[in-house]
Design an enzyme around this catalytic site. Structure first.
Site, PDB file in Angstrom:
ATOM      1  N   ARG A 135       0.815  -1.219  -0.228  1.00  0.00           N
ATOM      2  CA  ARG A 135       0.103  -0.092  -0.041  1.00  0.00           C
ATOM      3  C   ARG A 135       0.846   1.271   0.035  1.00  0.00           C
ATOM      4  O   ARG A 135       1.955   1.330   0.794  1.00  0.00           O
ATOM      5  CB  ARG A 135      -0.844   0.004   1.323  1.00  0.00           C
ATOM      6  N   SER A 189      -0.474   7.814   1.735  1.00  0.00           N
ATOM      7  CA  SER A 189      -0.168   9.291   1.946  1.00  0.00           C
ATOM      8  C   SER A 189      -0.495   9.733   3.491  1.00  0.00           C
ATOM      9  O   SER A 189      -1.555   9.505   4.151  1.00  0.00           O
ATOM     10  CB  SER A 189      -0.814  10.283   1.103  1.00  0.00           C
ATOM     11  N   CYS A 202     -12.068  12.315   6.501  1.00  0.00           N
ATOM     12  CA  CYS A 202     -11.652  11.553   5.504  1.00  0.00           C
ATOM     13  C   CYS A 202     -11.440   9.944   5.932  1.00  0.00           C
ATOM     14  O   CYS A 202     -12.316   9.731   7.162  1.00  0.00           O
ATOM     15  CB  CYS A 202     -10.102  11.984   5.272  1.00  0.00           C
ATOM     16  N   GLN A 227      -8.131   3.334   6.852  1.00  0.00           N
ATOM     17  CA  GLN A 227      -7.250   2.725   5.908  1.00  0.00           C
ATOM     18  C   GLN A 227      -6.047   2.368   6.239  1.00  0.00           C
ATOM     19  O   GLN A 227      -5.711   1.111   6.038  1.00  0.00           O
ATOM     20  CB  GLN A 227      -7.135   3.590   4.431  1.00  0.00           C
ATOM     21  N   ARG A 253      -2.815  15.175  -0.117  1.00  0.00           N
ATOM     22  CA  ARG A 253      -2.336  14.706  -1.679  1.00  0.00           C
ATOM     23  C   ARG A 253      -1.522  15.622  -2.148  1.00  0.00           C
ATOM     24  O   ARG A 253      -1.298  16.106  -3.303  1.00  0.00           O
ATOM     25  CB  ARG A 253      -3.815  14.880  -2.452  1.00  0.00           C
ATOM     26  N   ASP A 278      -4.331  17.017  -7.361  1.00  0.00           N
ATOM     27  CA  ASP A 278      -3.654  15.699  -6.607  1.00  0.00           C
ATOM     28  C   ASP A 278      -2.095  15.979  -7.054  1.00  0.00           C
ATOM     29  O   ASP A 278      -1.935  15.962  -8.180  1.00  0.00           O
ATOM     30  CB  ASP A 278      -4.261  14.416  -7.215  1.00  0.00           C
ATOM     31  N   ARG A 318       0.550  14.621  -6.140  1.00  0.00           N
ATOM     32  CA  ARG A 318       1.355  13.291  -5.679  1.00  0.00           C
ATOM     33  C   ARG A 318       2.062  12.900  -6.850  1.00  0.00           C
ATOM     34  O   ARG A 318       1.630  12.426  -7.821  1.00  0.00           O
ATOM     35  CB  ARG A 318       0.722  12.146  -5.002  1.00  0.00           C
TER      36      ARG A 318
END
Length: 214
Positions: free
Chosen positions: A59, A62, A75, A80, A103, A135, A137
């Site tokens: 995984r 972030s 969020c 997660q 992000r 985004d 990233r």
């Protein structure tokens, strides 16, 4: 593998026992690196051992101070992270903890975007209103980390197709993209719906619509 950037090398490995608030615990090795392209202090969390002949479960997570540390319900990052550690520990693989708050726009800008979301903008429109990318990233450093760990083939634990696409472009073979759970609450449902509609995250839109309507 394409020469996408200079190679990174492992800097240090240290055993760190992990314990979560719900009592779940796991043994991990934290790995740091030299030579990452963006110069940030990303960390690999190595969990378990994949069975012979199987690809590791990976995984790319972030950093989210508000969700991971403070348990923000705006969020799904904290749940997660917790889910990913357990699933990776069971199968064997790596969680890359990437210093990409908001992000990639940073903590202060993320909180500014939250204020705009409170005025009705979705998470992507709020970034745009601040003159920031939806985004920002880039996963070059993530590919470097994986290569330094000897991983060139993996199953990716993610709902985000962009992560898989970037890794493939960077020479990492993503065999399968494994969806995470859905951690929807009344506080984050608009955020999750925006991820589905704007960036094609694999989340059940119908379930999110039902929660929103409720």
């Amino acid at each position: 593998m394409p020469d996408f950037t200079a190679a990174a090398t492992q800097r240090a490995r240290v055993r760190v026992p992990l314990r979560f608030q719900d009592g779940y615990s796991a043994d991990a090795e934290l790995v740091t690196f030299h030579g990452l392209a963006d110069g940030l202090e990303h960390v690999a969390v190595v969990l378990g051992d994949p069975a012979p002949g199987t690809a590791p479960l990976v995984r790319l997570h972030s950093e989210c101070l508000t969700g991971d540390v403070f348990g923000s319900a705006r969020c799904d990052c904290g749940p997660q992270l917790r889910e990913a550690v357990e699933r990776i520990a069971e199968r064997g693989g790596v969680l890359l903890y990437l210093r990409q708050e908001g992000r990639g726009i940073g903590l202060y800008n993320k909180l500014d975007a939250y204020a705009l979301q409170d005025q009705g903008l979705d998470t992507y429109a709020a970034n745009a209103a601040l003159g920031l990318p939806e985004d920002a990233r880039d996963y070059t450093a993530a590919a470097q980390m994986l290569t330094a760990l000897g991983i060139d083939e993996l199953d990716l634990l993610s709902n985000n197709p962009d992560k898989a696409e970037q890794l493939r472009t960077l020479g990492i073979e993503v065999r399968d993209r494994v969806p995470t759970g859905v951690f929807a609450t009344p506080d984050n449902v608009r955020y999750l719906r925006a991820k589905v509609l704007q960036t094609q995250h694999t989340l059940p839109l119908g379930d999110l619509a039902n929660l929103s309507a409720g």
